[in-house]
Enzyme design. Sequence first.
Site, PDB file in Angstrom:
ATOM      1  N   HIS A  52       4.084   0.134 -13.519  1.00 42.20           N
ATOM      2  CA  HIS A  52       2.672  -0.174 -13.245  1.00 42.20           C
ATOM      3  C   HIS A  52       2.192  -1.319 -14.146  1.00 42.20           C
ATOM      4  CE1 HIS A  52       2.806   4.220 -12.061  1.00 42.20           C
ATOM      5  NE2 HIS A  52       2.295   3.671 -10.976  1.00 42.20           N
ATOM      6  N   GLN A 110      -2.539  11.587   1.542  1.00 42.81           N
ATOM      7  CA  GLN A 110      -1.149  11.173   1.731  1.00 42.81           C
ATOM      8  C   GLN A 110      -0.132  12.237   1.281  1.00 42.81           C
ATOM      9  OE1 GLN A 110      -1.863   7.656  -0.936  1.00 42.81           O
ATOM     10  NE2 GLN A 110       0.241   8.016  -1.587  1.00 42.81           N
ATOM     11  N   LYS A 164       9.576  -0.948  -5.412  1.00 45.72           N
ATOM     12  CA  LYS A 164      10.301   0.321  -5.338  1.00 45.72           C
ATOM     13  C   LYS A 164       9.903   1.118  -4.099  1.00 45.72           C
ATOM     14  CE  LYS A 164       9.642   4.175  -7.669  1.00 45.72           C
ATOM     15  NZ  LYS A 164       9.817   5.227  -6.662  1.00 45.72           N
ATOM     16  N   GLN A 171       6.304   1.388   1.872  1.00 41.45           N
ATOM     17  CA  GLN A 171       4.860   1.239   1.625  1.00 41.45           C
ATOM     18  C   GLN A 171       4.482  -0.247   1.619  1.00 41.45           C
ATOM     19  OE1 GLN A 171       2.334   3.650  -1.125  1.00 41.45           O
ATOM     20  NE2 GLN A 171       2.741   2.028  -2.582  1.00 41.45           N
TER      21      GLN A 171
HETATM   22  O1  PAF Z   1       1.951   3.926  -4.500  1.00 42.53           O
HETATM   23  C1  PAF Z   1       0.978   4.666  -4.806  1.00 42.53           C
HETATM   24  O2  PAF Z   1       0.815   5.060  -5.953  1.00 42.53           O
HETATM   25  C2  PAF Z   1       0.022   5.105  -3.714  1.00 42.53           C
HETATM   26  O3  PAF Z   1       0.687   5.266  -2.497  1.00 42.53           O
HETATM   27  C3  PAF Z   1      -1.189   4.162  -3.551  1.00 42.53           C
HETATM   28  C4  PAF Z   1      -0.763   2.800  -3.076  1.00 42.53           C
HETATM   29  C5  PAF Z   1      -1.917   4.058  -4.873  1.00 42.53           C
HETATM   30  C6  PAF Z   1      -2.156   4.739  -2.510  1.00 42.53           C
HETATM   31  O4  PAF Z   1      -2.615   6.002  -2.872  1.00 42.53           O
END
Ligand code: PAF
Length: 279
Positions: free
Chosen positions: A34, A58, A147, A151
Site C-alpha cells: 500500500h 464485496q 497483485k 481487480q
Molecule cells: O483492493 C482492495 O483493497 C479493495 O478491493 C478496494 C479496491 C479498496 C475496494 O474495496
Amino acid sequence: MSVTVVETIAELRAALAGRTVALVPTMGALHAGHLALVERAGQLAETVVVSIFVNPLQFGPNEDLDTYPRTLETDVEKLDAAGVEFVFAPSVDVMYPHGPSETRVTAGTVGTLFEGRSRPGHFDGMLTVVTKLLGIVRPAVVLFGQKDAQQVFLVQRMVADLDVATRVSVVETVREDDGLALSSRNQFLDEREKRAALALSTALEAAESSGDRGIDAVLAAAQSVLMGESLVRLDYLSVVNPTTFLPVDDDYRGKARVLIAARVGETRLIDNALIHLGG
Ligand code: PAF
C-alpha cells in the site's frame, strides 16, 4: 503537516475543493505494498487521499468480513509517517446510509471467472464501492496494485466503459525478499505456512522461464511446483490474454498473465505474473 482523518463525505468534499487529488483506495491493514501506492500517488498529484473502508458489499456470506483485519490506528500512523494529507475512513452507515446499495456496477463475464467464480458478487461489490469513492473524491488519478490483477483489469474496463474522468495508475506487486507477494492476509500465515506460500511465486517464476516452450509447458511447470507443496491447495491456475482477461488458446503467442489462487492452510492467497508465450 500531519494527516487529517475524515469520516464524512461532506467534510471530505469541502477539504478537497479545488485540489488535484490522487486516491489510493484500501481496506486498511496497510503494508509496504500500500505504501508503494501512496508513494507513487504523491508523485502524481498535489494531494493524496487514502480511503480505508472494509466494504461489506464485496464479501460473500461465508467470507472473512468479520475477521478481516481492522487496524485503523496503526494504518493512520503509517500514512502520517508517509506524508499523506487525508485519510477517508467512513463508517458503513456513511457509505451505505440506506442499507446495501440497490444499484450495482456489474463486472460482466470476466467478473464471474477466477476470483469471481470462488467469490460470486465480489467484483460487483468492488466496482460499486470504487465507483462511489471516485464520485466522492473525484480524483484525477486512482491507484491500484497489480497483485489484484483481475481487480485492476475490471476497474480499467469500468473506467473506460463508463467514461469516468479519472486515470487509473497501476503499481507493480511488492514482494518480500523471498518472493512472497505482500498481502493483508499474510498475517494469518504461521511460519510453516509462510514457507509453503512461497510455492506461489516460485510457480510463477517456473511459468515465466517455460514461456518459450508454450502454454502446456507453462502450466506443467507451475503445477509441478504447486503440487510439490503439501500445505498448498490450488484453487486455479490459468494463463490469460492481458487485453481480454480470458484464457489464451493453444496457439496464442505474446504477452500473457499467469494467475494463481490457492489456499495455504486456511488462508486464501493470489498472485500473478506477466510472461511471454513463445514457441
Ligand atoms: O483492493 C482492495 O483493497 C479493495 O478491493 C478496494 C479496491 C479498496 C475496494 O474495496
